[in-house]
Write a protein that holds these residues in place. Structure first.
Motif, PDB file in Angstrom:
ATOM      1  N   GLY A   1       0.810  -1.196   0.000  1.00 34.26           N
ATOM      2  CA  GLY A   1       0.000   0.000   0.000  1.00 34.26           C
ATOM      3  C   GLY A   1       0.851   1.257   0.000  1.00 34.26           C
ATOM      4  O   GLY A   1       2.082   1.217   0.126  1.00 34.26           O
ATOM      5  N   TRP A   2       0.183   2.400  -0.104  1.00 36.61           N
ATOM      6  CA  TRP A   2       0.898   3.672  -0.178  1.00 36.61           C
ATOM      7  C   TRP A   2       1.711   3.937   1.087  1.00 36.61           C
ATOM      8  O   TRP A   2       2.878   4.320   1.022  1.00 36.61           O
ATOM      9  CB  TRP A   2      -0.097   4.796  -0.427  1.00 36.61           C
ATOM     10  N   THR A   3       1.114   3.713   2.241  1.00 33.47           N
ATOM     11  CA  THR A   3       1.835   3.951   3.494  1.00 33.47           C
ATOM     12  C   THR A   3       3.050   3.046   3.618  1.00 33.47           C
ATOM     13  O   THR A   3       4.130   3.488   4.050  1.00 33.47           O
ATOM     14  CB  THR A   3       0.893   3.736   4.696  1.00 33.47           C
ATOM     15  N   ALA A   4       2.906   1.781   3.226  1.00 32.49           N
ATOM     16  CA  ALA A   4       4.029   0.860   3.300  1.00 32.49           C
ATOM     17  C   ALA A   4       5.167   1.291   2.368  1.00 32.49           C
ATOM     18  O   ALA A   4       6.351   1.194   2.725  1.00 32.49           O
ATOM     19  CB  ALA A   4       3.567  -0.558   2.947  1.00 32.49           C
ATOM     20  N   LEU A   5       4.832   1.770   1.178  1.00 32.73           N
ATOM     21  CA  LEU A   5       5.861   2.214   0.241  1.00 32.73           C
ATOM     22  C   LEU A   5       6.569   3.467   0.741  1.00 32.73           C
ATOM     23  O   LEU A   5       7.796   3.596   0.611  1.00 32.73           O
ATOM     24  CB  LEU A   5       5.228   2.462  -1.129  1.00 32.73           C
TER      25      LEU A   5
END
Length: 443
Positions: A365-369
């Motif tokens: 997901g965006w937060t993980a990236l």
């Protein structure tokens, strides 16, 4: 609600794209190209030998024995050249092998061990080894075709075409050697390595399903069955998407991948969840999941960011202390995140020909990236104003490009970076200087 990436249906009458990982697996090996080249040159030699035999036979039928004798004299002159080439090729192969080992050792020690894969996947390196070995094998085969002291009226074959083919291979080998040295020198430059990593990462992002925000994620409901991982434990490298879609369609179910590409999978743990029916038989799911010793670029959206973060961390370590390299890594991290800032993430949906979802595959997901790109680098960059200034500029750029619902992790990392610098800097002037956004760091 999670974002979803959804494939579009294939065009009428069109065939679905085959997403077999076999090509990527062969690119990650070093034996395939040289072996193929040696087998290929053997087949070419057999054909050249047949041409030489046919040429000599035609001249003998026409009574052109003097021409046959001229060909034999030319072959004897070429024999010395072929013999010299046979001895020299092993020296060339040793030189190329030594250069490769030095380059790999240097890259592994100064950048990160994960960039060694770039050398393994280098087309010019494989082509050079393949052509050199093929030339060596060809010289041995050609030397076995010479007949000393034969009568022009009874000789079966004169290696004329074979000798010319050997000279052509020698010229190709010399050309590839020059290109190989140039390519290896470029791979030893950190800017080129970082660019290659970014290029591979963009290729992975481009191969993901085409986003479609107008389609909602289907309600899969409770899983009706689980498929355990069989075989050895290891890192999940990729899945055979096309085969899993066909199996799910045939059995009328939806398959959901549980681990994400890059996760370590232990034998016996669930790898697939089945929705809408019983699990397909194990034989149908064979060779659909591939595990290995380490991560690969294929289907792994976060692997590029992982390598760039590792390079930045290595550059910021006290033993290396190269903040400029860290800034170059941050440049590409910002570039990758900017390209993904408006793409649906979290999961990829793959559909069959009728447009029904058959496979759900988790993606970062965006937060993980964002965490992958900035968390570790931010923690090590507090004492390097060059890197903190570049990170502030990069976070500001991403805040401008990202939609409002994706700004929270960026704001969090900017606040944490500010706190880290305030704890590290002794004076307010140093803090203000280190937190001033600058896309070049410090010029």
């Amino acid at each position: 609600m999670s974002d979803w990436t959804v494939t579009q249906g294939p065009p009428p009458g069109g065939r679905p794209r085959v997403l077999s990982p076999l090509r990527e697996h062969l690119r990650d090996t070093f034996w395939f190209a040289p072996t193929t080249a040696m087998v290929g040159v053997f087949l070419v030699w057999v054909g050249a030998q047949e041409v030489d035999s046919a040429l000599v036979s035609a001249l003998q039928r026409d009574g052109e024995f003097e021409a046959v004798a001229d060909l034999m004299r030319f072959a004897e002159d070429a024999r010395a050249v072929v013999n010299a080439v046979s001895s020299a090729m092993m020296t060339f192969i040793g030189v190329v092998f030594s250069i490769s080992l030095v380059a790999v050792q240097m890259a592994s020690g100064q950048f990160t061990p994960r960039v060694v894969r770039l050398f393994v996947r280098s087309r010019i390196t494989k082509a050079t080894f393949a052509v050199f070995l093929a030339t060596f094998v060809l010289t041995l085969l050609v030397l076995s075709s010479f007949e000393s002291g034969a009568d022009p009226r009874t000789v079966a074959s004169v290696p004329l075409v074979q000798s010319v083919l050997t000279l052509v291979m020698v010229g190709l080998s010399l050309l590839l050697f020059v290109l190989y040295v140039n390519a290896t020198l470029r791979l030893m430059q950190i800017s080129h390595v970082i660019t290659r990593i970014a290029t591979e990462s963009f290729r992975v992002a481009a191969s993901m399903p085409v986003p479609d925000r107008d389609t909602d994620a289907p309600d899969l409901g409770t899983a009706t069955a689980w498929v355990p991982h069989e075989g050895r434990s290891g890192v999940l490298r990729d899945v055979h998407v096309a085969r899993l879609v066909r199996v799910a369609r045939k059995h009328g179910v939806v398959l959901r991948m549980i681990p994400r590409i890059g996760d370590f999978v232990v034998a016996g743990t669930p790898v697939l969840a089945v929705h809408g029916g019983p699990a397909p038989p194990p034989r149908a799911l064979r060779y659909t999941v591939s595990v290995g010793l380490e991560r690969t670029y294929h289907q792994d959206l976060g692997f590029g960011l992982r390598q760039l973060s590792d390079i930045a961390l290595r550059a910021l370590s006290p033993s290396v202390n190269d903040p400029t390299t860290a800034v170059q890594a941050v440049d590409r991290i910002v570039q990758l995140l900017a390209a993904l800032s408006r793409r649906p993430l979290d999961a990829a949906l793959y559909r069959d020909r009728s447009g029904k979802v058959r496979l759900v595959q988790p993606v970062p997901g965006w937060t993980a990236l964002v965490d992958l790109g900035f968390a570790e680098t931010r923690g090590s960059a507090a004492g390097s104003p060059q890197v903190t200034r570049r990170m502030m500029a990069g976070l500001d750029d991403l805040l401008l490009l990202s939609p409002p619902d994706r700004r929270e992790p960026l704001l969090r990392h900017r606040a944490l970076l500010r706190q880290a610098v305030e704890r590290r800097a002794a004076s307010s002037a140093e803090r203000a200087f280190a937190l001033r956004p600058d896309r070049q760091g410090i010029g």
